[in-house]
Scaffold this motif. Sequence first.
Motif, PDB file in Angstrom:
ATOM      1  N   PRO B   2       0.842  -1.200   0.000  1.00  0.00           N
ATOM      2  CA  PRO B   2       0.000   0.000   0.000  1.00  0.00           C
ATOM      3  C   PRO B   2       0.874   1.245   0.000  1.00  0.00           C
ATOM      4  O   PRO B   2       1.974   1.245   0.536  1.00  0.00           O
ATOM      5  CB  PRO B   2      -0.774  -0.121   1.315  1.00  0.00           C
ATOM      6  CG  PRO B   2       0.123  -0.910   2.202  1.00  0.00           C
ATOM      7  CD  PRO B   2       0.856  -1.856   1.317  1.00  0.00           C
ATOM      8  N   ALA B   3       0.336   2.323  -0.580  1.00  0.00           N
ATOM      9  CA  ALA B   3       1.103   3.562  -0.638  1.00  0.00           C
ATOM     10  C   ALA B   3       1.131   4.243   0.716  1.00  0.00           C
ATOM     11  O   ALA B   3       2.060   4.970   1.037  1.00  0.00           O
ATOM     12  CB  ALA B   3       0.494   4.503  -1.676  1.00  0.00           C
ATOM     13  N   PHE B   4       0.114   3.983   1.506  1.00  0.00           N
ATOM     14  CA  PHE B   4       0.049   4.659   2.795  1.00  0.00           C
ATOM     15  C   PHE B   4      -0.350   3.698   3.892  1.00  0.00           C
ATOM     16  O   PHE B   4      -1.329   2.969   3.755  1.00  0.00           O
ATOM     17  CB  PHE B   4      -0.934   5.819   2.744  1.00  0.00           C
ATOM     18  CG  PHE B   4      -0.997   6.583   4.018  1.00  0.00           C
ATOM     19  CD1 PHE B   4       0.031   7.457   4.365  1.00  0.00           C
ATOM     20  CD2 PHE B   4      -2.051   6.415   4.889  1.00  0.00           C
ATOM     21  CE1 PHE B   4      -0.014   8.160   5.548  1.00  0.00           C
ATOM     22  CE2 PHE B   4      -2.096   7.128   6.084  1.00  0.00           C
ATOM     23  CZ  PHE B   4      -1.073   7.993   6.407  1.00  0.00           C
ATOM     24  N   CYS B   5       0.403   3.708   4.969  1.00  0.00           N
ATOM     25  CA  CYS B   5       0.098   2.849   6.111  1.00  0.00           C
ATOM     26  C   CYS B   5       0.181   3.699   7.363  1.00  0.00           C
ATOM     27  O   CYS B   5       1.236   4.250   7.679  1.00  0.00           O
ATOM     28  CB  CYS B   5       1.098   1.700   6.177  1.00  0.00           C
ATOM     29  SG  CYS B   5       1.135   0.860   7.762  1.00  0.00           S
ATOM     30  N   PRO B   6      -0.956   3.841   8.054  1.00  0.00           N
ATOM     31  CA  PRO B   6      -0.991   4.715   9.222  1.00  0.00           C
ATOM     32  C   PRO B   6       0.042   4.352  10.281  1.00  0.00           C
ATOM     33  O   PRO B   6       0.616   5.240  10.917  1.00  0.00           O
ATOM     34  CB  PRO B   6      -2.404   4.500   9.775  1.00  0.00           C
ATOM     35  CG  PRO B   6      -3.196   3.972   8.640  1.00  0.00           C
ATOM     36  CD  PRO B   6      -2.240   3.193   7.799  1.00  0.00           C
TER      37      PRO B   6
END
Lengths: 126, 126
Positions: B2-6
Amino acid sequence: MPAFCPRFHRAIELIGRRWTGVILRALRSGRCRFSEITEAVPGLSDRLLSERLKELEAEGIVERLVHPEFPVRVEYRLTEKGRALDQVMDGIASWAERWIDPEDAVSTADAEAAPVATAVSGANPR
Amino acid sequence: MPAFCPRFHRAIELIGRRWTGVILRALRSGRCRFSEITEAVPGLSDRLLSERLKELEAEGIVERLVHPEFPVRVEYRLTEKGRALDQVMDGIASWAERWIDPEDAVSTADAEAAPVATAVSGANPR
DNA sequence: TATAGTCGCTTACGATTGGTAAGCGGGGCC
DNA sequence: GGCCCCGCTTACCAATCGTAAGCGACTATA
């Protein structure tokens, strides 16, 4: 091991600047256009993305390719120096997966993505 | 990927805050007292060290031990969660050794450690 | 021709954070 | 008493960040 190493210091202050880490991760995941990155990273504004990309380019971590097509397409790519950070990023991701509580992380992301009504009214939040 | 991982985001913004990385490194190298850290890290002030240590303690990355002896001795130690960051720190150190120009790093450290004669004199009207 | 829209920035400005310097409390030391 | 030490805390100002708006080059629609 020395307590202080200037190169280490410079490195961590560089990749640790606000948004830099997530920008590098987005680039690595295949997003290479300006707008793809802003879309992929909630809470990241044009201004800061532009600023960070300039810094990363100046450091030789990303390279900027302009395609003079229709609405000017600009592509950002990790250089070798940038790709060399992959293992660092993976290390952080592993640590985060083991030690960061998902709910904390979610709330943080939310707060950044939607700081709607919170900030205005606080009496003296620190 | 994923491009973004919290969780990744939270992790890197946490360890990437100003001075946090070098503080952790100093702790790891055996410096555990407040004053030992300020001495080991050029440019780091009391105020910021205190603030960062509080944050790290709140995150469970360091623990604070007070020895009510002579001039109150306070010891800071990495917790398990903190020690788990060792490999990340090592990764950054390796990357820095390979890719950061020592002279850049030195000049950066100097600028932080010794803004001696520059800042004091006038000629800085905002 | 006019209006509107896209992309990648840049400018403007208030809010937050950081750096510098000074002070403080509790002890011991002269 | 006056002066030092350690670990903070407070005060103040500069740097950085977040939000919003605008801009230049171009196209698409009417």
